[in-house]
Design a protein around this motif. Sequence first.
Motif, PDB file in Angstrom:
ATOM      1  N   PHE A 291       0.723  -1.132   0.146  1.00  0.00           N
ATOM      2  CA  PHE A 291       0.228   0.166  -0.045  1.00  0.00           C
ATOM      3  C   PHE A 291       0.607   1.160   0.076  1.00  0.00           C
ATOM      4  CE2 PHE A 291      -3.671  -2.659   0.750  1.00  0.00           C
ATOM      5  CZ  PHE A 291      -4.639  -1.974   0.395  1.00  0.00           C
ATOM      6  N   ALA A 292       2.139   1.238   0.755  1.00  0.00           N
ATOM      7  CA  ALA A 292       2.923   2.426   0.620  1.00  0.00           C
ATOM      8  C   ALA A 292       3.435   2.846  -0.573  1.00  0.00           C
ATOM      9  CB  ALA A 292       3.842   2.117   1.964  1.00  0.00           C
ATOM     10  N   ILE A 293       3.957   1.831  -1.204  1.00  0.00           N
ATOM     11  CA  ILE A 293       4.440   1.911  -2.462  1.00  0.00           C
ATOM     12  C   ILE A 293       3.211   2.325  -3.763  1.00  0.00           C
ATOM     13  CG2 ILE A 293       5.592   0.779  -4.761  1.00  0.00           C
ATOM     14  CD1 ILE A 293       7.250  -0.881  -2.658  1.00  0.00           C
ATOM     15  N   GLY A 294       2.353   1.652  -3.317  1.00  0.00           N
ATOM     16  CA  GLY A 294       1.221   2.199  -4.334  1.00  0.00           C
ATOM     17  C   GLY A 294       0.579   3.539  -4.144  1.00  0.00           C
ATOM     18  N   ASP A 295       0.783   4.136  -2.737  1.00  0.00           N
ATOM     19  CA  ASP A 295       0.698   5.369  -2.794  1.00  0.00           C
ATOM     20  C   ASP A 295       1.622   6.461  -2.983  1.00  0.00           C
ATOM     21  OD1 ASP A 295      -2.183   5.333  -2.023  1.00  0.00           O
ATOM     22  OD2 ASP A 295      -1.801   5.410   0.022  1.00  0.00           O
ATOM     23  N   GLY A 296       2.814   5.920  -3.438  1.00  0.00           N
ATOM     24  CA  GLY A 296       3.817   6.730  -4.303  1.00  0.00           C
ATOM     25  C   GLY A 296       5.141   6.744  -3.155  1.00  0.00           C
ATOM     26  N   ALA A 297       5.043   6.155  -2.122  1.00  0.00           N
ATOM     27  CA  ALA A 297       6.312   6.108  -1.273  1.00  0.00           C
ATOM     28  C   ALA A 297       7.240   5.079  -1.837  1.00  0.00           C
ATOM     29  CB  ALA A 297       6.144   5.780   0.144  1.00  0.00           C
ATOM     30  N   LEU A 298       8.604   5.436  -1.584  1.00  0.00           N
ATOM     31  CA  LEU A 298       9.650   4.276  -2.231  1.00  0.00           C
ATOM     32  C   LEU A 298      10.649   4.139  -1.171  1.00  0.00           C
ATOM     33  CD1 LEU A 298       9.853   5.537  -5.967  1.00  0.00           C
ATOM     34  CD2 LEU A 298       8.819   3.333  -5.446  1.00  0.00           C
ATOM     35  N   PRO A 299      11.527   2.951  -1.436  1.00  0.00           N
ATOM     36  CA  PRO A 299      12.152   2.573  -0.443  1.00  0.00           C
ATOM     37  C   PRO A 299      13.751   3.521  -0.499  1.00  0.00           C
ATOM     38  CG  PRO A 299      11.588   0.472  -1.679  1.00  0.00           C
ATOM     39  CD  PRO A 299      11.101   1.823  -2.174  1.00  0.00           C
ATOM     40  N   SER A 300      14.188   3.723   0.561  1.00  0.00           N
ATOM     41  CA  SER A 300      15.388   4.746   0.518  1.00  0.00           C
ATOM     42  C   SER A 300      15.753   4.761   2.099  1.00  0.00           C
ATOM     43  CB  SER A 300      14.841   6.188   0.359  1.00  0.00           C
ATOM     44  OG  SER A 300      14.105   6.822   1.472  1.00  0.00           O
ATOM     45  N   ASN A 301      16.860   5.408   2.434  1.00  0.00           N
ATOM     46  CA  ASN A 301      17.575   5.459   3.621  1.00  0.00           C
ATOM     47  C   ASN A 301      16.891   6.514   4.543  1.00  0.00           C
ATOM     48  OD1 ASN A 301      19.199   3.354   3.336  1.00  0.00           O
ATOM     49  ND2 ASN A 301      20.557   4.600   2.330  1.00  0.00           N
ATOM     50  N   VAL A 302      15.867   7.324   4.330  1.00  0.00           N
ATOM     51  CA  VAL A 302      15.431   8.357   5.090  1.00  0.00           C
ATOM     52  C   VAL A 302      13.956   8.260   5.010  1.00  0.00           C
ATOM     53  CG1 VAL A 302      17.234   9.869   4.686  1.00  0.00           C
ATOM     54  CG2 VAL A 302      15.435  10.107   3.285  1.00  0.00           C
ATOM     55  N   GLY A 303      13.185   8.903   6.307  1.00  0.00           N
ATOM     56  CA  GLY A 303      11.915   9.075   6.312  1.00  0.00           C
ATOM     57  C   GLY A 303      11.022   7.896   6.133  1.00  0.00           C
ATOM     58  N   ARG A 304       9.991   8.099   5.133  1.00  0.00           N
ATOM     59  CA  ARG A 304       9.086   6.875   4.749  1.00  0.00           C
ATOM     60  C   ARG A 304       9.777   5.906   4.066  1.00  0.00           C
ATOM     61  NH1 ARG A 304       5.438  11.507   4.697  1.00  0.00           N
ATOM     62  NH2 ARG A 304       6.368  12.182   2.541  1.00  0.00           N
ATOM     63  N   GLY A 305      10.782   6.191   3.303  1.00  0.00           N
ATOM     64  CA  GLY A 305      11.475   5.417   2.604  1.00  0.00           C
ATOM     65  C   GLY A 305      12.210   4.419   3.398  1.00  0.00           C
ATOM     66  N   TYR A 306      12.579   5.025   4.323  1.00  0.00           N
ATOM     67  CA  TYR A 306      13.385   4.108   5.381  1.00  0.00           C
ATOM     68  C   TYR A 306      12.451   3.047   6.047  1.00  0.00           C
ATOM     69  CZ  TYR A 306      15.906   2.397   9.736  1.00  0.00           C
ATOM     70  OH  TYR A 306      16.480   1.828  10.727  1.00  0.00           O
ATOM     71  N   ASP A 606       6.754  18.073  -9.167  1.00  0.00           N
ATOM     72  CA  ASP A 606       7.303  16.727  -8.258  1.00  0.00           C
ATOM     73  C   ASP A 606       6.508  15.703  -8.808  1.00  0.00           C
ATOM     74  OD1 ASP A 606       9.198  18.665  -7.200  1.00  0.00           O
ATOM     75  OD2 ASP A 606       8.071  18.661  -5.394  1.00  0.00           O
ATOM     76  N   PHE A 607       7.101  14.668  -9.186  1.00  0.00           N
ATOM     77  CA  PHE A 607       6.416  13.390  -9.517  1.00  0.00           C
ATOM     78  C   PHE A 607       7.330  12.087  -9.184  1.00  0.00           C
ATOM     79  CE2 PHE A 607       9.559  14.330 -12.681  1.00  0.00           C
ATOM     80  CZ  PHE A 607      10.162  12.969 -12.849  1.00  0.00           C
ATOM     81  N   ASN A 608       6.346  10.939  -8.884  1.00  0.00           N
ATOM     82  CA  ASN A 608       6.761   9.687  -8.398  1.00  0.00           C
ATOM     83  C   ASN A 608       7.420   8.867  -9.366  1.00  0.00           C
ATOM     84  OD1 ASN A 608       4.099   9.832  -6.403  1.00  0.00           O
ATOM     85  ND2 ASN A 608       5.866   9.852  -5.332  1.00  0.00           N
ATOM     86  N   HIS A 609       8.678   8.498  -9.369  1.00  0.00           N
ATOM     87  CA  HIS A 609       9.412   7.672 -10.221  1.00  0.00           C
ATOM     88  C   HIS A 609      10.403   6.939  -9.750  1.00  0.00           C
ATOM     89  CE1 HIS A 609      10.871   6.358 -14.131  1.00  0.00           C
ATOM     90  NE2 HIS A 609      11.815   6.752 -13.867  1.00  0.00           N
ATOM     91  N   PHE A 610      10.539   5.359  -9.926  1.00  0.00           N
ATOM     92  CA  PHE A 610      11.542   4.667  -9.356  1.00  0.00           C
ATOM     93  C   PHE A 610      12.579   4.757 -10.273  1.00  0.00           C
ATOM     94  CE2 PHE A 610      12.808   0.120  -8.653  1.00  0.00           C
ATOM     95  CZ  PHE A 610      13.183   0.427  -7.214  1.00  0.00           C
TER      96      PHE A 610
END
Length: 884
Positions: A291-306, A606-610
Amino acid sequence: MKQLKKLNSAQVRRMYLKFFEEHGHKIMPSASLVPVNDPTLLWINSGVATMKKYFDGKVVPENPRMTSSQKSIRTNDIENVGKTARHHTMFEMLGNFSVGDYFKNEVIPWAWELLTSDDWFGFDPERLYITYYPKDHDAYNKWREVGVAKDHLIPDEDNFWDIGQGPSGPDTEIFYDRGQEFNNLADDDPESYPGGENERYLEIWNIVFSQFNHTPEDTYEPLPHKNIDTGMGLERVVSIFENAPTNFETDLFMPLIKQTEEFSGSKKYAENKEDDIQFKIIADHIRTITFAIGDGALPSNVGRGYVIRRLLRRAVVAGKKLGIDEPFLAKMVPTVGKIMEDYYPDVLENADYIASVIKSEEDRFSATLNGGLNLLNNVIANAKQDGTNEIDGRTAFKLYDTYGFPIELTKEYASDEGLSVDEEGFQAAMTEQQNRARNARDMDNGMGVQTDLWTDFKEDSKYVGYTDLTVDNAKVIGLAHDGKQADEAQPGDKNIEVIFDTTPFYAEMGGQVADTGDIIDNYGKKVGRVVDVQHAPNQQNLHRVELSEPLKKGARYKLVVDRIRHLKIEKNHTATHLLDQALRNVLGGHTQQAGSLVEEHYLRFDFNHFGQVTAKDLKAVEQMVNEQIWKEIPVKTVETDIDSAKEMGAIALFSDKYGDKVRVVKIGDYNTEFCGGDHVKNTNELGLFKIVSEGGVGAGVRRIEAVTSSDAFKFLQDRDDLLNEVATDLKVAQIKEVPHQVEALQSDLKEAQKQSETLQAKIAAQQANSVFENVQKTQDGSLIAAEVQVAGMGQLRQLADSWRAKNLSDVLVLGTANDGKANLLVAVSDDKVKDGLKAGDLIKAIAPAINGGGGGRPNLAQAGGKKPEGIKDALKQAADYLNK
């Protein structure tokens, strides 16, 4: 006892929403997990989190009665997931809300009707217990009135909802008695009561009577408008209807657990307590990740991505404990989609994209996990070699935090090698990390103190700026300054806010900035200036003005928008739509807007893109936008109902909320979007579009800044001027010759560098002959120590290689100075290393002489410093070190 109904999760969700819809509530869609325009939240963490603007009075809702099933994320106690019956990282919160409409007299009978009526949930009243705030006699009396027995009503001082500044008040909680067979405590245990820490009495609903303002002065004042805020955990209620021991044995999780069993092959759910924890972790985490990825968040080392990365890694490690050694989480995305399809069809629609993101992260983590094993093996070897026989706590935590190794796994590996683990040190490092994470999480869940300055102001105000940028006879129908309503405002008054019956000034919305302009009286005299326009709670355009003359309520004025500025903003807004569509066409349909700003001189999108946006893709996007401009496409706007707009194929932007009537902007067959902003009549008005910059601004979020029209021409003109300057400096006749001349100069420079390096190598070799002749004897072997004139550390290492090949001494210490900096190098022969002499120890001893520090391997070490004059002293200290 009444027979319990058998309802699945989809039926429970729809029944709840239908009940309140029949009682006049508007069903609000489940908002994105990524908060919009709310920097206080990392995630949407409750149903009321999406209602803050209504509860604090900033916006008056179309319908004061609302209901929703809101997906939410909370990760403050992630370690408990799988170990308890009801801890989840993502859950759905059913809720009904009243903003200044109904209160206790309505909501309590409705709650009882929903819970006990055979037409709805049909719970046995004998199984329901209610706690209430002891001083809230109104709530107590109302519960008694609807038929709740005295012995089923329990006073509790904790029944007061207060999370800081803003609305607060008493609440009442409803518990379902599952029977002693579900209890984890003895019947006579002090905690075995509704509200106690037990598994028998399950809290299913909390109803908050929001009736006070918690002020900054820490007082509680009556709210101008009393509110109702409720929350019912879907997973909990479903566990009752499905007679499940925990939330995990319901239709929301069991298909995921069964699929995990298939991946494992040998492990089965409900056979081993430790294995069950891993099954639950996987089932919980894959829902959240999907659900998180479906709503535009992506894996990373900070914040939501973390958060996403941490959940994914925990799930992968849980899989390894079940014997799953290949990537599997991406394969579970369709299962999540099917479970939730009834209310969240978008998950299945975007399943391929979501799965591709998860697969990429799984593959990357597999490599990381292998790296962790290599580190662990080295740590074990070192612990054995230095005799400590213990893995220190911080190393164990690094294995956990960076490589995903649970402490239990590290202990298991260590035990196999006869080693122990510093668990106390591990816990200390874990606490530090949790404190950092806690500070990065929700900064403030409060809603802000409710204000009624404009809440009750409902007179109509018409915006005519789509067609007219001047209004000749606008009447002041609302006026305030210094936080209070007024009949007149003077120059120097603070926070002057004005509402006109008609206005050409656009109020900031959808990324488009507000118009500015002048207020003129009937005599042609300028009264003041509009510096900003926002929406009042009832959506009138609220003008913030600076006055040079008095302004009166009821008086009429001429309003004039800054025309040139407005037209530039229009061009950039239309360009934003063209850019949005071009990104979808070039990068893929998964891209979605994550924010925008439409200013006078530029636009930001700004746009979501992996992944990265290549130069080739960026060029294609820019070309596509310009092609639409040069095609001279008419831009048409239509006002229609939302269903008709969707049939037209209009794109809805996540950050906007739409009423019954919507405005659709259509750029030929190229792009159709919901939009309330201002636009050009034809794309040819943009003239030219130029991307100025592109880059990442967060986890999975990219940003493009661009310019149009005269600003695009100026940008290109400035670039042309720079290129002409370069051409002049290079002494070329035509600009087209610049690349060839630069290439020739680079070639010449490389050749010159090669010649310089050759000469420096010869000089170094000549110095080596003289330097290597001076061998000193010390108590710890022979030493060559000298200062040489070479280019830097690279040539010092070349000298060391030559020294080692010729076996000229036991120890070599060299120093060189360049550009006010000093370099030292220490080399030790292999025989002396075996004797215990280490180059790293020696370099640390002499590096302070050059105000520096360094280190390295036992046979070679180096240091840098800012005190070249200290080199001679360092060389002397090296000899002293070896003579000790």
